[in-house]
Scaffold this motif. Sequence first.
Motif, PDB file in Angstrom:
ATOM      1  N   SER A 423      16.123  71.103  -4.505  1.00 17.30           N
ATOM      2  CA  SER A 423      16.841  72.233  -5.080  1.00 17.30           C
ATOM      3  C   SER A 423      17.851  71.794  -6.116  1.00 17.30           C
ATOM      4  O   SER A 423      18.299  70.642  -6.128  1.00 17.30           O
ATOM      5  CB  SER A 423      17.545  73.039  -3.984  1.00 17.30           C
ATOM      6  OG  SER A 423      18.540  72.248  -3.355  1.00 17.30           O
ATOM      7  N   ARG A 424      18.212  72.743  -6.995  1.00 21.29           N
ATOM      8  CA  ARG A 424      19.317  72.609  -7.929  1.00 21.29           C
ATOM      9  C   ARG A 424      20.123  73.903  -7.856  1.00 21.29           C
ATOM     10  O   ARG A 424      19.548  75.003  -7.841  1.00 21.29           O
ATOM     11  CB  ARG A 424      18.823  72.391  -9.355  1.00 21.29           C
ATOM     12  CG  ARG A 424      18.151  71.030  -9.567  1.00 21.29           C
ATOM     13  CD  ARG A 424      19.163  69.901  -9.519  1.00 21.29           C
ATOM     14  NE  ARG A 424      18.556  68.604  -9.809  1.00 21.29           N
ATOM     15  CZ  ARG A 424      18.070  67.780  -8.893  1.00 21.29           C
ATOM     16  NH1 ARG A 424      18.113  68.137  -7.611  1.00 21.29           N
ATOM     17  NH2 ARG A 424      17.549  66.615  -9.229  1.00 21.29           N
ATOM     18  N   THR A 425      21.457  73.784  -7.842  1.00 26.40           N
ATOM     19  CA  THR A 425      22.336  74.919  -7.578  1.00 26.40           C
ATOM     20  C   THR A 425      23.442  74.994  -8.614  1.00 26.40           C
ATOM     21  O   THR A 425      23.960  73.962  -9.063  1.00 26.40           O
ATOM     22  CB  THR A 425      22.959  74.794  -6.178  1.00 26.40           C
ATOM     23  OG1 THR A 425      21.916  74.788  -5.194  1.00 26.40           O
ATOM     24  CG2 THR A 425      23.903  75.955  -5.880  1.00 26.40           C
ATOM     25  N   ILE A 426      23.819  76.227  -8.990  1.00 33.15           N
ATOM     26  CA  ILE A 426      25.006  76.456  -9.801  1.00 33.15           C
ATOM     27  C   ILE A 426      25.922  77.427  -9.066  1.00 33.15           C
ATOM     28  O   ILE A 426      25.472  78.207  -8.220  1.00 33.15           O
ATOM     29  CB  ILE A 426      24.667  77.034 -11.192  1.00 33.15           C
ATOM     30  CG1 ILE A 426      23.944  78.382 -11.069  1.00 33.15           C
ATOM     31  CG2 ILE A 426      23.852  76.040 -12.002  1.00 33.15           C
ATOM     32  CD1 ILE A 426      23.751  79.111 -12.388  1.00 33.15           C
ATOM     33  N   SER A 427      27.196  77.374  -9.396  1.00 30.26           N
ATOM     34  CA  SER A 427      28.148  78.361  -8.887  1.00 30.26           C
ATOM     35  C   SER A 427      28.057  79.606  -9.758  1.00 30.26           C
ATOM     36  O   SER A 427      28.134  79.522 -10.985  1.00 30.26           O
ATOM     37  CB  SER A 427      29.569  77.799  -8.925  1.00 30.26           C
ATOM     38  OG  SER A 427      29.686  76.675  -8.070  1.00 30.26           O
ATOM     39  N   LEU A 428      27.900  80.763  -9.119  1.00 34.78           N
ATOM     40  CA  LEU A 428      27.714  82.010  -9.859  1.00 34.78           C
ATOM     41  C   LEU A 428      28.165  83.177  -8.996  1.00 34.78           C
ATOM     42  O   LEU A 428      27.717  83.321  -7.856  1.00 34.78           O
ATOM     43  CB  LEU A 428      26.234  82.179 -10.237  1.00 34.78           C
ATOM     44  CG  LEU A 428      25.888  83.269 -11.236  1.00 34.78           C
ATOM     45  CD1 LEU A 428      26.476  82.960 -12.608  1.00 34.78           C
ATOM     46  CD2 LEU A 428      24.376  83.432 -11.348  1.00 34.78           C
TER      47      LEU A 428
END
Length: 489
Positions: A423-428
């Motif tokens: 996985s790859r995650t961003i804060s949003l």
Amino acid sequence: MKENSNLDIVKDNQLKEQANAQVNEFSSVSKEDPFRLHYHVMPPVGLLNDPNGFIYFQGKYHLFFQWNPFATDHSLKYWAHVTSTDLFNWEWQPIALAPSDWFDKDGCYSGSAIEHEDKMYLFYTGNVRAQNGERESYQCLAISEDGIDFKKRGPLFTVPDGYTAHFRDPKVWRECDGWYLVIGAQTVEGSGCVLLYRSMDLINWDQVGEISTQDGDEFGYMWECPDFFYLGDKDVLMFSPQGIPAEGFHYQNIYQTGYLVGGLDRDTGGFCHQPFVELDAGFDFYAPQTTKDIKGRRLLFGWMGLPEEDEAYHPTKEYGWVHAMTLPRELSVKDGRLYQQPVEELIALRENEVTREHITIVNERVQVDSGNGKAFELMLDVQSFVGSSFILNLDGNTSLAFDKIENTLTLFRKSIKTNQQESRTISLTNVVDLQLFVDTSSLELFVNQGAFVFTSRLFDVLSKRDCYLEVDGQMNCSIRSWNLRQVTK
């Protein structure tokens, strides 16, 4: 500096003929690959990596790229060349540069193109391995009257004192008082940076200064493929630093790509800038390059891949090719941040629209039309969402999950190396819209009008993708989808 000798030209022609023979013999094999993309630039055989020399010249877009025609590794580099009038129909052109001279015998490495006096100038790095195995780096020039046939003019300058032979990838641009060049570098202490040069004639270059982080802290051991441009009312330095350790959700790939926004002192190289921002949150994005086109747009291509990381496991290698370009994207600056959006020309690829306007989904799973399920565009406009999470599943192991409680958006896919989910995650905090371009083996996701982008290769599904949206809460939204025409082979 001189033009090629007759002997150099003979060797150059021989190398190009060998590469063309490789294409003629093996491109039919690559075309049989079910993961061959439908609307992305790909190599006919061998390995593709960095975009080079992206320019609008004499009525056409010209895109060059690093190319090894003989293997799916980085052992040798030519400059391949394609042209287009619409940014999606690309025509293969004669090879632009081959590693045929003493100053580039081990590879014609990355660089850029400019137009001057109705000629195209290519600036590139000549890579040389000395007999003792040490690297030598030469910044070279080739010139063309028609943008097709190029004559090498040899090296312009070499590595200055205080820097290692990791010195490459010149990007040139013009301002009112002359020409400027930025180049990726490494100090003898092992820190990454960019050097700024200036010239009045494109031949004689003077070093202006070093561009590094404003606070002076070390930021990686090498800055590759720099690009500098003025956009809106800001200076933007884009580059690909190597050696940045992972930090939370950031810097998760082996190498990174991002940018600094601020103001550059053209007389010293001093750069007052905001913090470094990653340009792409996905698994496969590196070494982008931009140009300004005839419409005044700042356009970008990136390499949809990464060096070293999982390259050996790409299933396309069985068919004799690896890697592709991203879609072309238009850049803008809003509140000090770069936004990326697919160029408007891509609308012409759309077929068979399916639209569901202003629907309400409450704690349920709904099917999402994906057309042929192999090459399609999907747009989700979220008018409102009250709940804990939603998931857009693209079949197999690929999905997008928004967690309202954690304020995160995560892309999941199946690893080609381990076959496990990664996985790859961003804060949003809020999802306003998602625009997805799915190809047979790729995904490019634009979030909130391009404020965030995820670029990734996908090798999990060969049949039609069965897509659905699962909502935990209540969502009011509109969903549109299109098949996208196949324009590449």
